[in-house]
Structures are given as C-alpha cells and as structure tokens.
Design a protein around this motif. Structure first.
Motif, PDB file in Angstrom:
ATOM      1  N   TRP A   1     -40.143 -18.910  35.411  1.00  0.00           N
ATOM      2  CA  TRP A   1     -39.789 -17.888  34.431  1.00  0.00           C
ATOM      3  C   TRP A   1     -38.372 -18.060  33.863  1.00  0.00           C
ATOM      4  CZ3 TRP A   1     -43.273 -15.283  32.011  1.00  0.00           C
ATOM      5  CH2 TRP A   1     -44.511 -15.054  32.636  1.00  0.00           C
ATOM      6  N   ILE A   2     -37.686 -19.108  34.284  1.00  0.00           N
ATOM      7  CA  ILE A   2     -36.363 -19.360  33.723  1.00  0.00           C
ATOM      8  C   ILE A   2     -36.516 -19.782  32.258  1.00  0.00           C
ATOM      9  CG2 ILE A   2     -34.226 -20.696  33.944  1.00  0.00           C
ATOM     10  CD1 ILE A   2     -34.833 -18.848  36.333  1.00  0.00           C
ATOM     11  N   ASP A   3     -35.703 -19.192  31.386  1.00  0.00           N
ATOM     12  CA  ASP A   3     -35.720 -19.458  29.941  1.00  0.00           C
ATOM     13  C   ASP A   3     -37.031 -19.056  29.277  1.00  0.00           C
ATOM     14  OD1 ASP A   3     -33.122 -20.403  29.971  1.00  0.00           O
ATOM     15  OD2 ASP A   3     -33.715 -22.495  30.198  1.00  0.00           O
ATOM     16  N   MET A   4     -37.721 -18.080  29.877  1.00  0.00           N
ATOM     17  CA  MET A   4     -38.954 -17.571  29.293  1.00  0.00           C
ATOM     18  C   MET A   4     -38.800 -16.129  28.805  1.00  0.00           C
ATOM     19  SD  MET A   4     -41.336 -19.883  29.233  1.00  0.00           S
ATOM     20  CE  MET A   4     -40.111 -21.121  28.824  1.00  0.00           C
TER      21      MET A   4
ATOM     22  N   SER B   1     -36.710 -10.562  31.920  1.00  0.00           N
ATOM     23  CA  SER B   1     -35.494  -9.773  32.100  1.00  0.00           C
ATOM     24  C   SER B   1     -34.697 -10.240  33.318  1.00  0.00           C
ATOM     25  CB  SER B   1     -35.844  -8.290  32.255  1.00  0.00           C
ATOM     26  OG  SER B   1     -36.609  -8.083  33.422  1.00  0.00           O
ATOM     27  N   GLN B   2     -33.391 -10.075  33.224  1.00  0.00           N
ATOM     28  CA  GLN B   2     -32.448 -10.434  34.290  1.00  0.00           C
ATOM     29  C   GLN B   2     -32.682 -11.863  34.782  1.00  0.00           C
ATOM     30  OE1 GLN B   2     -32.751  -6.370  36.579  1.00  0.00           O
ATOM     31  NE2 GLN B   2     -30.881  -7.389  37.247  1.00  0.00           N
ATOM     32  N   THR B   3     -32.878 -12.768  33.827  1.00  0.00           N
ATOM     33  CA  THR B   3     -33.178 -14.153  34.173  1.00  0.00           C
ATOM     34  C   THR B   3     -32.245 -15.071  33.404  1.00  0.00           C
ATOM     35  OG1 THR B   3     -35.501 -13.556  34.476  1.00  0.00           O
ATOM     36  CG2 THR B   3     -34.984 -15.903  34.308  1.00  0.00           C
ATOM     37  N   ILE B   4     -31.416 -15.808  34.148  1.00  0.00           N
ATOM     38  CA  ILE B   4     -30.538 -16.810  33.557  1.00  0.00           C
ATOM     39  C   ILE B   4     -30.640 -18.082  34.398  1.00  0.00           C
ATOM     40  CG2 ILE B   4     -28.930 -15.057  32.668  1.00  0.00           C
ATOM     41  CD1 ILE B   4     -27.016 -15.849  34.971  1.00  0.00           C
ATOM     42  N   ARG B   5     -29.934 -19.130  34.002  1.00  0.00           N
ATOM     43  CA  ARG B   5     -29.935 -20.373  34.780  1.00  0.00           C
ATOM     44  C   ARG B   5     -28.913 -20.237  35.909  1.00  0.00           C
ATOM     45  NH1 ARG B   5     -29.191 -23.891  29.300  1.00  0.00           N
ATOM     46  NH2 ARG B   5     -31.025 -23.061  28.219  1.00  0.00           N
TER      47      ARG B   5
END
Length: 559
Positions: free
Chosen positions: A108-111, A114-118
């Motif tokens: 779900w990274i870069d998708m 919410s609250q998702t970063i690298r």
C-alpha cells in the motif's frame, strides 16, 4: 503458518532480555501491535507522550542518564518524521535510542492510502543501523531472519559506540488480535566486546612524536563524567609542555585544566599568539562549543594532530589531523602514558598565566557589571544546588556558561550533537525523570517556547527546575559578526512579547519571576525550596545584553 505478530512479540522479548527497561509510546492505531506486545513484557515501563518530537527528546534525556537504550514507538506516516531531530541529536551525541515505527503493508506504499509514506530507511543519514522486519512470518526461516535482524539492530544500538537504530514494522490488519499465541523463546545474539590494544610499534612511534613536541595541547569536547580519565589527564597535565583545555560539557575538573577557553583566546595579544600554537594537538570527546578555539587552531595549525575516539571517525575539525586513534580516551592514555616522557617547556605556564590574568579581568568586570544576561549567569551558576545535573540549552545559555569556571560538583549536559534549540525542555524533562539528582535546565526564551510541548506529559518530576531567561527574542545575533550590520535583524531574531506564566498554568507548574538582581536572589531561594517541578522566568534587557557582552570581551583584551 502465518503469524503476523510473531516478529513484534519476539522484538519485545529480546528487548527485555537485553536489559531494556523503558519505552516511550506516542498514541496511534497502526502501532497497536507494538503497544500490546510490549505491554505483555514484565520489566518494561511504558510511558505515553503525544507529541512525537517531544517524545524523542524525552527518551534521549532518559538514555543520557541511564546509559541504556530507550525505545520510542509511533504510528505510521508523518509521525515518524517528527522523531528526526532527536534521532540526529542522538547520533551525533552517541546516545542509544531504539526507534520503532509502525508502517502500512508494503503493497500500500504510494497507493494514496492514509497515513502512508516511504518509511523504510527514512533516517538513513543519521542512524547506526536501519532494518525492516518481515511483514508476514510463514516459515522457520522467516522467524530466523526476523530474530537475526532484531539482534543485529539492538546490538548496533550500543556497539561499537552507542547511537540510534531504526526498526520499521509493517503491520496488516487486524491490528488488535493475535497476541495470545504461545511462541518459542527468541534466539539471542550477543556481541562480545574485545579489548583493543595499540601495537608496541605504534606506541613507540606516538611516544617519539610526543617527545619531539615542546608544546602539547589537549582539547576536550563533550564527555561523560569519568574519574579515571580525569585522574590520568591530571597526571599528564603535570608535564610543563602540556596544556589541557576543557569545556563545561567536558565534565573534567582540575586546577591545572583551563575551562574558560573563550576568555583566554579573546585576550591573546597578537604579538604573542604564536606562543600558544601547539606542535602537537590531541583531541577527545564529542563536539567542542568554542568557535574561538576552532578558529584559532585552524589559523595556527599544529604540526601533528591525534584524535582519540572509540568511533572510527576521521574527525579533522582543525584541518591538521595526522593520526586517527579508534580507542576510548581512558584506554588510550592508560596504554601509552608510561612512554610519555616529561619535557622542559614554558608552554603550560603560558596558558596558566593567560588564564589567571583573564580570571582577574573577569572578576573586575563582573564587580561593576549592570543587570544583564552575564550578571544573571554569575548568580545562577553560584546558586545551583550542590550535586545538581545542569542541562544547558542552545544557543546563548551554553555559551554564557563557558565564561565561568566549571564547578566540580555539577554534572553538565547539553544537546551539542547538532546544537539545535529544539528539544531542550523535553530532554531535561526526560533526564530528570530517569535521575534522582536535582536537575536544572537553563534555557533562553526561544528554545523554551519552541519546545513548550516538552511540558505536555505526566512525567515531570519534582527534581526538575526550569530557569527561563527571557530577553524578548534571543540575543546571539546581536553579538556575532554579520546580522547587526544588516537591515534585517528582525528576520534573524524572533522578537516577541511572550511570557511563560500562562504556559506554567496550562501544565500545572508553579511559576516564579524576576526582573532585577535583587528579585532574582529572592526568587531563587524560594524556587529551589519548592517541592515540585516549576519555572523561574528571568527578564533581561535585550539590547543592553549584547553591548555588555561586547564590553566584557574588550575588557579581557586590556592586559
């Protein structure tokens, strides 16, 4: 099998087995597996601090005192980025922090979830080691791999030198289930710390350089109190060809050491400055505060420069490095001191004479010094209770303290790894929580207001006393070269009309204030008798402070 919580449960167990006793949690949902796994472990104290930036510095203060890794844990997304200032400080100050960041599943990274970063390797520029645990455990090899990563990371937190490590933890839902499963005990991998020895041939070569140098200067940066090192340096300082320069944060004390570097260098007559230039420079400890000594040693370089540090760094601060010696300083001096022959020289006396002369000029000036930051520091440094821990904030407090001879009974601390103003209140609060010693923080107004969230927690011990010197925007830019010659001083400074009384009320702290020397002396007596964490706000005149400090340095030069 698919046991998604095996990795985090083993991590919590291994932390306890390796002696960790504290974890500072910042509330969230994605980090629920971290919270629940550590909650099952006996011997771990869990603290909750909402602001991640403050939590990171609070943990840094705890680790500074306990000398053991302290964990910090947060939810996913930008929460992790708020740890960065404390991690950078811990890296350069060599303080062990275990950074646990909960993450979303890799898919779900870069998708646009919410609250998702690298988050993987997000701290790579200022971390001792960074790993990411497997998201799913489906085989014995997965368990072996996760255990190996955990052990490698925790070992890197303390060896070869302490520092921060990062473990990123991707968790898929459900987050609140799967903790009742009985697991086999995780495997421990220990690091055996081998003793380092200098080869005899190298000892002989270094001893030869020592013998050839008639002017030897030992310069110490930030250090923990170490009676063994203090003792061996006192022995070495008895050599008339040796001068030892220390700072407050060096935590070294002897009548033969020179702790007020800026005073001495400011008073050096240009025609005699070559007399102070070393043939051999020996440096140890972390960062040096004095800009004056850095400029002096870069302009008047030593022929030979040894840097002694257990971390294998080629630290060439003074542009003269010739030998990098990866040992802790005490081990180095104990191995070589028998070969260090005493030479006839007047080098030590040259520094001693300058130190005595500037001490006289220092006392002369203070006798008639008007009310100002400088006069306030004279009073404060005299009145801090015996045996206290003194936390000095950046940027002017730690510099003013350098102008006064250090007290043997105090233990000095400061965030001089990166030397930022962020986190000074939080660090002092964490240090006071982990220590039974009376702890005084001396801070300027900008550093205090910038980190006022450091008071937003339930762990402010009664041994914490905060002294806030408020000169309405800081004063350092009024006495360093450059800003005063521009028309943009308001952008270098941060002028304000803030007071801390309402902040004290918000966080249920008692509040004292003073606007004169007489009020200060009265307030200090009540302040230190108070059986609760409290704030003393001292108001000083902004414009006059800079002029008085300039006059002070002019007075030192009249010799």
């Amino acid at each position: 099998m698919n046991h998604s919580k095996t990795g985090i449960k083993h991590l919590a167990k291994i932390c306890v087995k390796k002696g960790m006793t504290h974890i500072v949690i910042s509330p969230g949902s994605r980090n629920a597996p971290i919270i629940l796994a550590f909650q099952q472990q006996k011997g771990i104290e869990m603290l909750s601090i909402a602001d991640e930036r403050s939590a990171g510095f609070f943990a840094l203060g705890m680790a500074q005192q306990t000398k053991k890794p302290v964990a910090i844990a947060c939810t996913s997304g930008s929460a992790a980025l708020n740890y960065a200032p404390a991690i950078a400080e811990a890296y350069y100050q060599k303080i062990p922090l275990l950074v646990l960041t909960a993450d979303r599943p890799n898919e779900w990274i870069d998708m646009a979830d919410s609250q998702t970063i690298r988050q993987k390797d997000v701290f790579e520029n200022y971390i001792r080691k960074s790993v990411e645990l497997p998201q799913n455990i489906s085989s014995d090899d997965d368990i072996w791999y996760a255990n190996r990563l955990i052990n490698e990371a925790l070992n890197a937190c303390t060896y070869p030198v302490p520092g921060p490590v990062h473990i990123n933890l991707p968790f898929a839902e459900p987050l609140y289930e799967g903790y009742d499963e009985t697991l086999p005990e995780p495997k421990l991998i220990e690091t055996i710390i081998a003793e380092r020895k200098i080869p005899e041939s190298e000892i002989n070569a270094l001893a030869k350089q020592w013998k050839q140098a008639k002017k030897k200067l030992i310069l110490t940066g930030m250090l923990e109190k170490n009676e063994g090192l203090n003792s061996v340096l006192k022995e070495i300082a008895a050599d008339p060809s040796v001068a030892v320069l220390t700072e407050t944060t060096s935590n070294l004390y002897s009548e033969g050491f020179h702790s007020c570097i800026d005073r001495i260098i400011s008073s050096m007559p240009p025609e005699n400055i070559k007399n102070f230039q070393p043939d051999l420079l020996i440096t140890l400890g972390n960062q040096v505060i004095s800009k004056k000594v850095k400029a002096f040693l870069r302009q008047h370089k030593a022929n030979t420069h040894w840097h002694i540090d257990a971390d294998d760094l080629n630290l060439d601060t003074y542009q003269s490095l010739t030998q990098n010696i990866p040992l802790c300083p005490l081990d180095f001096f104990n191995q070589i001191k028998a070969e260090l022959k005493i030479l006839k020289s007047d080098y030590s006396q040259t520094w001693e004479n300058a130190d005595e002369q500037t001490e006289q000029k220092h006392q002369e000036f203070l006798k008639n010094c008007p009310y100002s930051d400088l006069k306030v520091f004279e009073t404060l440094l005299d009145k801090i209770p015996h045996g206290s821990h003194l936390q000095l904030a950046n940027s002017t407090p730690v510099r003013y303290a350098q102008l006064f001879r250090n007290r043997k009974d105090l233990h000095y601390f400061s965030n001089r790894g990166t030397s930022g103003i962020d986190g000074c209140v939080s660090t002092a609060a964490g240090a006071a929580y982990a220590s039974n010693h009376p702890t005084t923080l001396i801070t300027g107004d900008l550093a205090f207001f910038y980190d006022s969230n450091g008071l937003w927690n339930n762990y402010l011990n009664k041994n914490l006393k905060i002294i806030l010197i408020n000169n309405n925007g800081g004063g350092i830019f009024r006495f360093i070269d450059g800003p005063m010659n521009t028309n943009s001083l308001e952008y270098f400074e941060t002028p304000h009309n803030l007071k801390a009384d309402h902040i004290a009320k918000t966080f249920d702290l008692d509040y004292f204030e003073a606007s004169s020397l007489e009020e200060l002396k009265i307030s200090l007596e009540a302040f230190y008798k108070h059986d609760k964490a409290c704030i003393l706000e001292i108001f000083t005149p902004q414009k006059e402070n800079a002029e008085i400090l300039k006059d002070y340095f002019k007075h030192l030069r009249i010799i």
